[in-house]
Write a protein that holds these residues in place. Structure first.
Motif, short mmCIF file in Angstrom:
data_model
loop_
_atom_site.label_atom_id
_atom_site.label_comp_id
_atom_site.label_asym_id
_atom_site.label_seq_id
_atom_site.Cartn_x
_atom_site.Cartn_y
_atom_site.Cartn_z
N ARG A 84 1.05 -0.92 -0.22
CA ARG A 84 0.11 -0.01 -0.12
C ARG A 84 0.97 0.95 0.41
O ARG A 84 1.84 1.18 0.59
N LEU A 85 0.38 2.30 -0.99
CA LEU A 85 1.17 3.08 -1.06
C LEU A 85 0.21 4.89 -0.65
O LEU A 85 -0.55 4.56 -1.28
N ARG A 86 1.11 4.94 -0.26
CA ARG A 86 0.13 5.95 1.10
C ARG A 86 -0.05 7.48 0.23
O ARG A 86 0.85 7.70 -0.11
N PRO A 87 -0.67 8.37 0.84
CA PRO A 87 -1.00 9.16 -0.21
C PRO A 87 0.59 10.29 0.54
O PRO A 87 0.67 10.84 -0.17
N ASP A 88 0.62 9.96 1.48
CA ASP A 88 2.04 11.12 1.62
C ASP A 88 2.90 9.96 1.44
O ASP A 88 3.99 10.97 1.78
N ALA A 136 4.36 4.43 -11.83
CA ALA A 136 3.57 4.91 -13.18
C ALA A 136 2.25 4.12 -12.83
O ALA A 136 1.03 4.08 -13.65
N SER A 137 2.34 2.69 -12.65
CA SER A 137 1.15 2.19 -12.15
C SER A 137 0.17 2.89 -11.07
O SER A 137 -1.41 2.40 -11.35
N GLY A 138 0.38 2.39 -10.31
CA GLY A 138 -0.55 3.63 -9.48
C GLY A 138 -1.47 5.27 -9.68
O GLY A 138 -2.33 5.13 -9.60
N ARG A 139 -0.34 5.47 -10.71
CA ARG A 139 -1.19 6.85 -11.75
C ARG A 139 -2.51 6.57 -12.36
O ARG A 139 -3.51 6.47 -12.92
N SER A 140 -1.89 4.99 -13.53
CA SER A 140 -2.95 4.71 -14.27
C SER A 140 -3.89 3.35 -13.69
O SER A 140 -4.23 3.29 -14.63
N LEU A 141 -3.51 3.08 -12.80
CA LEU A 141 -3.86 1.67 -12.85
C LEU A 141 -3.84 0.90 -13.17
O LEU A 141 -4.72 -0.04 -13.20
N ALA A 142 -2.83 0.13 -13.60
CA ALA A 142 -2.43 -0.30 -14.86
C ALA A 142 -1.64 -1.48 -13.73
O ALA A 142 -1.53 -1.46 -12.98
N LEU A 143 -1.72 -2.34 -14.79
CA LEU A 143 -0.96 -3.41 -14.09
C LEU A 143 0.04 -3.67 -13.76
O LEU A 143 1.28 -2.69 -14.43
N TRP A 144 0.70 -3.53 -12.46
CA TRP A 144 2.39 -3.60 -12.40
C TRP A 144 2.91 -4.83 -12.71
O TRP A 144 3.32 -5.88 -12.33
N HIS A 145 3.64 -3.86 -13.15
CA HIS A 145 5.37 -5.67 -14.02
C HIS A 145 7.02 -5.00 -13.95
O HIS A 145 6.68 -4.07 -14.86
N PRO A 166 -3.18 -2.41 -8.71
CA PRO A 166 -3.45 -1.38 -7.99
C PRO A 166 -4.77 -1.33 -7.91
O PRO A 166 -5.86 -1.35 -8.62
N GLU A 167 -5.28 -0.91 -7.12
CA GLU A 167 -6.36 -0.96 -6.77
C GLU A 167 -6.34 0.57 -6.14
O GLU A 167 -6.06 1.06 -5.33
N ALA A 168 -7.17 1.33 -6.28
CA ALA A 168 -7.69 3.35 -5.50
C ALA A 168 -8.39 2.70 -4.50
O ALA A 168 -9.23 2.81 -4.40
N MET A 169 -8.16 3.10 -2.86
CA MET A 169 -8.71 3.21 -1.82
C MET A 169 -9.17 4.49 -1.99
O MET A 169 -9.18 5.76 -2.02
N PRO A 170 -10.63 4.83 -0.78
CA PRO A 170 -11.02 5.77 -0.81
C PRO A 170 -9.83 6.38 -0.16
O PRO A 170 -10.23 7.84 -0.11
N ASP A 171 -9.23 6.50 0.76
CA ASP A 171 -8.41 8.07 1.41
C ASP A 171 -7.52 8.14 0.88
O ASP A 171 -6.81 8.77 0.87
N GLY A 172 -7.32 8.19 -0.39
CA GLY A 172 -6.44 8.35 -1.85
C GLY A 172 -4.91 7.21 -1.69
O GLY A 172 -4.24 7.24 -2.49
N SER A 173 -5.00 6.10 -0.95
CA SER A 173 -3.77 5.46 -1.02
C SER A 173 -4.09 4.24 -2.16
O SER A 173 -4.85 4.40 -2.32
N ILE A 174 -2.82 3.98 -3.01
CA ILE A 174 -3.25 2.80 -3.55
C ILE A 174 -2.77 1.39 -2.87
O ILE A 174 -1.93 1.30 -2.41
N LEU A 175 -3.58 0.34 -3.34
CA LEU A 175 -3.10 -0.91 -2.90
C LEU A 175 -3.20 -1.71 -4.17
O LEU A 175 -4.13 -2.02 -4.66
N TRP A 176 -1.68 -2.57 -3.44
CA TRP A 176 -1.84 -3.54 -5.16
C TRP A 176 -1.78 -4.73 -4.25
O TRP A 176 -1.22 -5.35 -3.64
#
Ligand SMILES: Nc1nc2c(ncn2[C@@H]2O[C@H](COP(=O)(O)OP(=O)(O)OP(=O)(O)O)[C@@H](O)[C@H]2O)c(=O)[nH]1
Length: 584
Positions: A84-88, A136-145, A166-176
């Motif tokens: 998980r990549l947090r907004p900070d 990049a994957s977080g930005r595009s929400l495309a599969l990270w490889h 990746p999956e965008a979380m309501p708190d602005g974080s991205i969860l892979w």
């Protein structure tokens, strides 16, 4: 109903106790920060704080699910994880299977809150790039490889490949959600393959690969350069298209046989280019087996050694042939003569060694110059060769000396007309420029076989000696070496040598025969008789050696020894009181 609920986090399956009055705030998981009400919760369980039995049951169910998940994760190659990549900008692994230790050398519990230890394990050259691909994957929400290296504290480096969605979380974080597995051996094989392909493509040697049925499946660039065939022209064909006409089918059969027996053949082979010209190849063919050991391919590697071969042939020519006349030289003559002797013995035939020395050649040089002399040697070489039969050899020893070897003579008389013709052609005047050159030939002949065993060198010496007699007898003729006379001369020479040795080694003795007056009994003197104490033949009488030294200087030496030995003996007797008259 109690005033709090137990809610299972849909991501990390930890149990969250949420007061009922906080439900409207849609809280996140206390452990992984995943929203407890986002998506489809795995299980939503309510229980009163007091209802311990229910809570235990839930915990047991959860434990069993966790075990199941870990069991599954332990059998999957590589690690399963959530990242998980947090907004900070900070990040962590809410979940990572136990195999994270093998992949990153880091325990899952060490990265639950902070992913830094895992990123620290990335190879310094790959770290920034991995960060970028994640972003990049977080930005595009495309599969990270990505494929990258991990470096362990002991310096060991492995290659890993990761893939996660990746999956965008309501708190602005991205969860892979994804997996990372070790691809070191795959990379190594690929590396080896790439290297092999590079070697194949850029090798200076021609490479040809066939299937088990000898159909060409691949060739490299050097193959095309050497043979002139493009890759497309030969695919599916067999290497037979390179066969030259220098060998028969039997030869190619032996190559195949060797390949079948030893899976390998190495040698030199003349091959044919596309344009029909031939080239010499230094070739290695190897059978390539599959995993089961069955022949799958044949790989042939060859280099073009035509230039080297030609060079070699040129050197051989220089070593074995006379440059002026092109005739075999002394070295090759030696080989041919030895071979001819063996063949003559096998076939029960005769052979003649003909030593030819031109008469008056020096005069041609002196009168017309060396160049004319050279020309004359060439012309006479050709003429004499024409007189010989197929299978005979004419060689030039040097200067104006030649040797002919006449083979397969059923009878030595067959050689006579050839000798006559040689004399004849040598004496025929040769016009060279303005000069008319005239020489003749003195020829000495020796024959094989002889009563005694004889080798090539001895035969040549005999013919040379006979040539000398021909010169002495007036030139422009031939003389046959007389083996009978030679044997007599040799026996005499050997006899003289051994008498000389006997004298030097004190093998002669004097026997004294007293002369007695039969009436008075008085000893008047003694007759000295010479004997030879031969080390092998015993005591020899004078008759066996004196005739040999009669009229020979050695006779005087033996005479001197006899007198000195007799005088020494008389002196001994005299000192002993015995007086004897002396007569020579
Ligand atoms: N032109 C030429 N002359 C050579 C060559 N090699 C040796 N000679 C000369 O050939 C001559 C051979 O000497 P001889 O055999 O004594 O000459 P000859 O006049 O034939 O003497 P006889 O054999 O006694 O009749 C010498 O003068 C050498 O210098 C060569 O390659 N070319």
């Amino acid at each position: 109903m109690s005033d709090s609920l137990h809610i299972v986090c849909p991501h990390c399956q930890s149990i969250n106790r949420v007061p009922a009055n906080k439900l409207a705030e849609q809280p996140n998981c206390g452990r992984c920060q995943y929203p407890l009400f986002a998506g489809e919760p795995i299980e939503l369980t309510t229980a009163t704080v007091e209802d311990i039995t229910d809570l235990k049951r839930v915990e047991q169910a959860l434990n069993s699910m966790r075990l199941q998940r870990e069991e599954l994760a332990s059998h999957v190659p590589g690690m399963l994880y959530q990242y998980r990549l947090r907004p900070d900008g900070s990040s962590h692994f809410p979940y990572a299977s136990a195999k994270m230790r093998e992949i990153y050398g880091v325990a899952p519990e060490d990265v639950v809150e902070d992913a830094t230890p895992a990123f620290a394990a990335l190879h310094p050259e790959d770290r920034d790039r991995v960060h970028e691909t994640i972003q990049a994957s977080g930005r595009s929400l495309a599969l990270w490889h990505d494929e990258y290296r991990v470096q362990f504290p002991d310096g060991r480096v492995i290659w890993v490949e990761g893939e996660s969605s990746p999956e965008a979380m309501p708190d602005g974080s991205i969860l892979w959600h994804g997996y990372i597995h070790d691809v070191t051996s795959r990379r190594r094989s690929a590396e080896e393959l790439r290297l092999a392909a590079k070697v194949f493509a850029h090798a200076g040697e021609g490479i040809l690969v066939t299937d088990a049925q000898a159909h060409i499946v691949n060739v490299n660039r050097a193959f095309t350069v050497i043979t002139g065939y493009a890759r497309e022209e030969v695919l599916g064909q067999t290497p037979r298209l390179l066969q030259s006409d220098r060998y028969d089918d039997e030869f190619y059969q032996t190559v195949w046989q060797a390949l079948l027996e030893h899976d390998y053949w190495h040698g030199e082979l003349w091959c044919r280019r596309k344009n029909g010209s031939q080239f010499a190849a230094l070739l290695t063919i190897s059978a390539v087996p599959d995993i089961q050991g069955h022949i799958e391919h044949y790989a042939a590697m060859f280099s073009d050694i035509t230039a080297r071969k030609e060079n070699q042939q040129q050197l051989e020519r220089v070593a074995h042939y006379d440059l002026l006349t092109g005739l075999p030289n002394r070295l090759l003559l030696g080989d041919r003569l030895k071979q001819a002797i063996r063949q003559t013995r096998r076939r029960g035939m005769h052979l003649a060694v003909v030593f030819i020395d031109l008469d008056g050649f020096k005069k041609v040089n002196d009168q017309h110059g060396h160049a004319v002399g050279d020309k004359l040697l060439s012309v006479l070489s050709r003429r004499m060769t024409q007189v010989l039969r197929e299978g005979d050899t004419l060689a030039r020893l040097g200067g104006d000396e030649f040797v002919a070897v006449l083979v397969d003579l059923p009878d030595i008389s067959i050689s006579v007309p050839i000798l006559d013709r040689l004399i004849e052609v040598a004496a025929q005047p040769v016009p060279i420029g303005d000069a008319l050159c005239e020489v003749s030939a003195s020829i000495g002949v020796s024959y094989y076989p002889q009563v005694e065993d004889i080798d090539a060198d001895q035969l040549l010496r005999q013919a040379d000696q006979a040539m000398y007699f021909a010169k002495q007898a007036g030139k422009n003729r031939y003389h046959v070496f007389d083996t009978e006379k030679d044997r007599t001369l040799r026996t005499r020479r050997e006899g003289l040598d051994s008498i000389e040795n006997a004298l030097a080694n004190g093998q002669f003795l004097l026997y004294f025969q007293p002369k007695v007056n039969m009436r008075t009994g008085e000893v008047l003197g003694a007759e000295a008789l010479i004997r030879w104490q031969h080390p092998a033949r015993g005591l020899l009488s004078p008759a066996s050696f004196l005739p040999l030294i009669e009229n020979h200087p050695l006779g005087i030496d033996v005479g001197k020894w006899t007198i000195e030995a007799a005088l020494t003996q008389i002196e001994i007797w005299r000192k002993a009181g015995a007086y004897m008259s002396r007569s020579a």
